[in-house]
Design an enzyme around this catalytic site. Structure first.
Site, PDB file in Angstrom:
ATOM      1  N   GLN A 111       0.835  -1.122   0.365  1.00 26.19           N
ATOM      2  CA  GLN A 111       0.170   0.037  -0.006  1.00 26.19           C
ATOM      3  C   GLN A 111       0.854   1.161  -0.083  1.00 26.19           C
ATOM      4  OE1 GLN A 111      -3.649  -0.854   0.095  1.00 26.19           O
ATOM      5  NE2 GLN A 111      -4.128   0.956  -0.541  1.00 26.19           N
ATOM      6  N   LYS A 114       2.114   1.844  -3.513  1.00 26.00           N
ATOM      7  CA  LYS A 114       0.694   1.911  -4.636  1.00 26.00           C
ATOM      8  C   LYS A 114       0.284   3.521  -3.979  1.00 26.00           C
ATOM      9  CE  LYS A 114      -2.901  -1.292  -3.831  1.00 26.00           C
ATOM     10  NZ  LYS A 114      -3.961  -1.818  -3.370  1.00 26.00           N
ATOM     11  N   LYS A 126      -2.617  -1.115   6.422  1.00 26.94           N
ATOM     12  CA  LYS A 126      -3.502  -2.165   6.430  1.00 26.94           C
ATOM     13  C   LYS A 126      -3.887  -2.632   7.650  1.00 26.94           C
ATOM     14  CE  LYS A 126      -5.606  -3.988   3.334  1.00 26.94           C
ATOM     15  NZ  LYS A 126      -5.747  -3.278   1.452  1.00 26.94           N
ATOM     16  N   ASP A 166     -11.916  -4.197   2.439  1.00 27.65           N
ATOM     17  CA  ASP A 166     -10.553  -5.039   1.062  1.00 27.65           C
ATOM     18  C   ASP A 166     -11.876  -6.091   1.423  1.00 27.65           C
ATOM     19  OD1 ASP A 166      -7.867  -4.967   0.502  1.00 27.65           O
ATOM     20  OD2 ASP A 166      -8.400  -6.953   1.204  1.00 27.65           O
TER      21      ASP A 166
END
Ligand code: GLU
Length: 445
Positions: A111, A114, A126, A166
Site C-alpha cells: 500500500q 501503491k 492496512k 478490502d
C-alpha cells in the site's frame, strides 16, 4: 537482488519469522531497486530501506463479540500503520479467516508504494481480522464491526489513519464501523473512513473504482501494442467488488468476458458474462457462483476448477494473493494471452510473473493496476474535507486521468532505468523514490 540489499532482506526475514507473504512482497520490491540504489547512494546512507520495511506502528487487539446462539466469540484485530511520509496512513481492512500479521504486513507494505504512485497525499497502512463473514447474520456482522471499532477508534482519524474496505469489508461493514466511530467520539468526522454510502459522505465511483481503474490501466498497456479491449477474450478471477466492475468496464470497452470465479469454482459463459446477474448472486444474495449457472442456460459451473484454464487474451486476477501460478501462466500463454492486469493484491506468484515477462506478455502489477480504488478513496477524502460531492462523470474522469498518469509514470520510469515495458520495475521504482525522498526530507524519524 543486488548484493547490497541482501543483508537488509536477511534482517526482514529474521525480524518477521514465518510471515511468508510479507517476505514475498518485500523481495519483489527489492528485486527492482538495485539500479535505484546505485544511482542514489543517499538512500543507503540514511538506511531508508531498513526503515521502510519496519512499520511505524503495529496494533494487535482482541475483538470479543456474541454470536446469534449467545456464545462469546473471540477474534484478533490488526492495524499496521506502515508509513506516513506522504500523508495519513491509508488502506483497507480485510475480514477473512486467513488473516494474520503476515498478510496485513504484506498488504500494508504494498500500500505504501501503491498510494505513492497515485500522486495523492496518502501514506500506507492496512488492517483487518481473522473473522470469517461467511454465513454470519446481519446482526453478527454489526456487533463484530462495533466491537472491532471500539478498539480501533483510538488509533484512527482523518489526519492520522483512514481505513476503508478490502476482502470481506464492503459498504455494509463500513456503515457499521462508521456508526460506531461516530457514536464513541461524538464527531461526524466523514474523512475517518472511505467507501462510505453516498448519502452519508461517500463518493460516487468509489464502489466501481478498483475494477474500473484496473481496466483503464490494462487498456493503456494494450494501446502500447495493439489496440485495446475491443474484440478481446477476457477472463476475470473472483466475483466480488473488484471483479464485478472490472467485467463491466471491460465489456463497455468492447471486451468479451467469458468467465469469473469464487473460492468454490468458476463459471464459463461463452455468450458473455451477465455482470448484473453476478452482482445479484454475489453482492445481493451473497450466494455461491454456481447459482449464476443455475439461472443462465449459456453458462457452466466447474466446481473447484482454476478459471485460467478457460484461456484468454486478457487475464484480470481480481480475487486474492497467489491465485495465478506458474502452471496457470503457461496455459494462459498457450491460449494466446496478450496482457495481465492485477485487480487483486499480489495475485500472481513470482515465478508466474517471471514466465509472463519472459514471454513478452504485458504485465500490470497490482500496485499500479489496482490503485484506482485507493486513489478514489483519496478523492472521497477531498470531497469530505471541502464538504462537497462531485458528479459521477467528474469523479470517473478524475479516476481515468489518475490511471493514465500512473501508467505513464510506470512506463517512463521503467525506460529511464533501462527496462522499457517492465511495469513491475516502473511501479516499484517510481513508488519507492517518492516515499524515500520524503523520508530523507523529514529526517531520521
Ligand atoms: N483495499 C483497497 C486496496 O487494496 C483500497 C484501500 C483504500 O481505499 O483505502 O488498495
Amino acid at each position: 537482488m543486488q548484493s547490497s540489499l541482501e543483508p537488509v532482506f536477511e534482517q526482514v526475514l529474521r525480524r518477521n519469522p514465518g510471515e511468508t507473504e510479507f517476505h514475498q512482497a518485500v523481495r519483489e520490491v527489492f528485486d527492482s531497486l538495485g539500479p535505484v540504489l546505485t544511482k542514489n547512494p543517499q538512500y543507503a546512507d540514511a538506511a531508508v530501506l531498513q526503515r521502510i520495511c519496519e512499520p511505524e506502528r503495529q496494533i494487535i487487539f482482541r475483538v470479543p463479540w456474541v454470536d446469534d446462539s449467545g456464545h462469546v466469540q473471540i477474534n484478533r484485530g490488526f492495524r499496521v500503520e506502515f508509513n506516513s511520509a506522504l500523508g495519513p496512513y491509508k488502506g483497507g481492512l480485510r475480514f477473512h479467516p486467513s488473516v494474520y500479521l503476515g498478510i496485513i504486513k504484506f498488504l500494508g507494505f504494498e500500500q505504501i508504494f501503491k498510494n505513492s504512485l497515485t500522486g495523492m497525499p496518502i501514506g500506507g497502512g492496512k488492517g483487518g481480522s481473522d473473522f470469517d463473514p461467511r454465513g454470519k447474520s446481519d446482526r453478527e456482522i454489526m456487533v463484530f464491526c462495533q466491537s472491532f471499532m471500539t478498539e480501533l477508534y483510538r488509533h484512527i482519524g482523518e489526519y492520522t489513519d483512514v481505513p476503508a474496505g478490502d476482502i470481506g469489508v464492503g459498504g455494509r461493514e463500513i456503515g457499521y464501523l462508521f456508526g460506531q466511530y461516530k457514536r464513541i467520539t461524538n464527531r461526524y468526522e466523514s474523512g475517518v473512513l472511505t467507501g462510505k454510502g453516498i448519502s452519508w459522505g461517500g463518493s460516487l465511483v468509489r464502489t466501481e473504482a478498483t475494477g474500473f481503474g484496473t481496466v483503464f490501466f490494462a487498456q493503456h498497456m494494450l494501446e502500447t501494442v495493439n489496440g485495446g479491449f475491443e474484440g478481446k477474450r477476457v477472463v476475470v478471477s473472483g466475483s466480488g467488488n473488484v471483479a464485478i466492475y472490472a467485467m463491466q468496464k471491460a465489456q463497455q470497452l468492447g471486451g468479451h468476458v467469458v468467465a469469473c470465479s469464487d473460492s468454490s469454482g468458476y463459471v464459463v459463459d461463452e455468450a458473455g458474462i451477465d455482470v448484473e446477474l453476478v452482482r445479484q448472486v454475489k453482492e445481493v444474495e451473497r450466494a455461491r457462483i454456481s447459482e449464476y449457472a443455475e439461472r443462465r442456460p449459456s453458462a457452466t459451473f466447474v466446481p473447484g476448477g482454476r478459471v485460467w484454464e478457460v484461456g484468454a487474451q486478457v487475464a484480470l486476477p481480481c480475487a486474492t494473493q497467489n491465485e495465478l501460478d506458474e502452471g496457470d501462466a503457461r496455459s494462459l500463454i498457450a491460449s494466446g494471452l496478450v496482457a495481465v492486469a492485477e485487480g487483486a493484491n499480489m495475485p500472481t506468484t513470482p515465478k508466474a510473473i517471471q514466465l509472463l515477462q519472459e514471454a513478452g506478455i504485458l504485465f500490470g502489477p497490482g500496485k499500479a493496476a489496482n490503485a484506482g480504488g485507493v486513489a478514489t478513496s483519496a478523492l472521497e477524502m477531498q470531497q469530505n474535507a471541502s464538504r462537497d460531492a462531485w458528479s459521477f462523470e467528474h469523479t470517473e474522469e478524475r479516476l481515468a486521468r489518475i490511471m493514465s498518469d500512473i501508467h505513464d509514470r510506470c512506463a517512463t520510469t521503467a525506460e529511464t532505468y533501462g527496462q522499457p515495458g517492465n511495469y513491475v520495475a516502473g511501479a516499484n521504482i517510481a513508488g519507492f523514490t517518492k516515499v524515500a525522498d520524503a523520508m530523507l526530507a523529514l529526517g531520521v524519524i
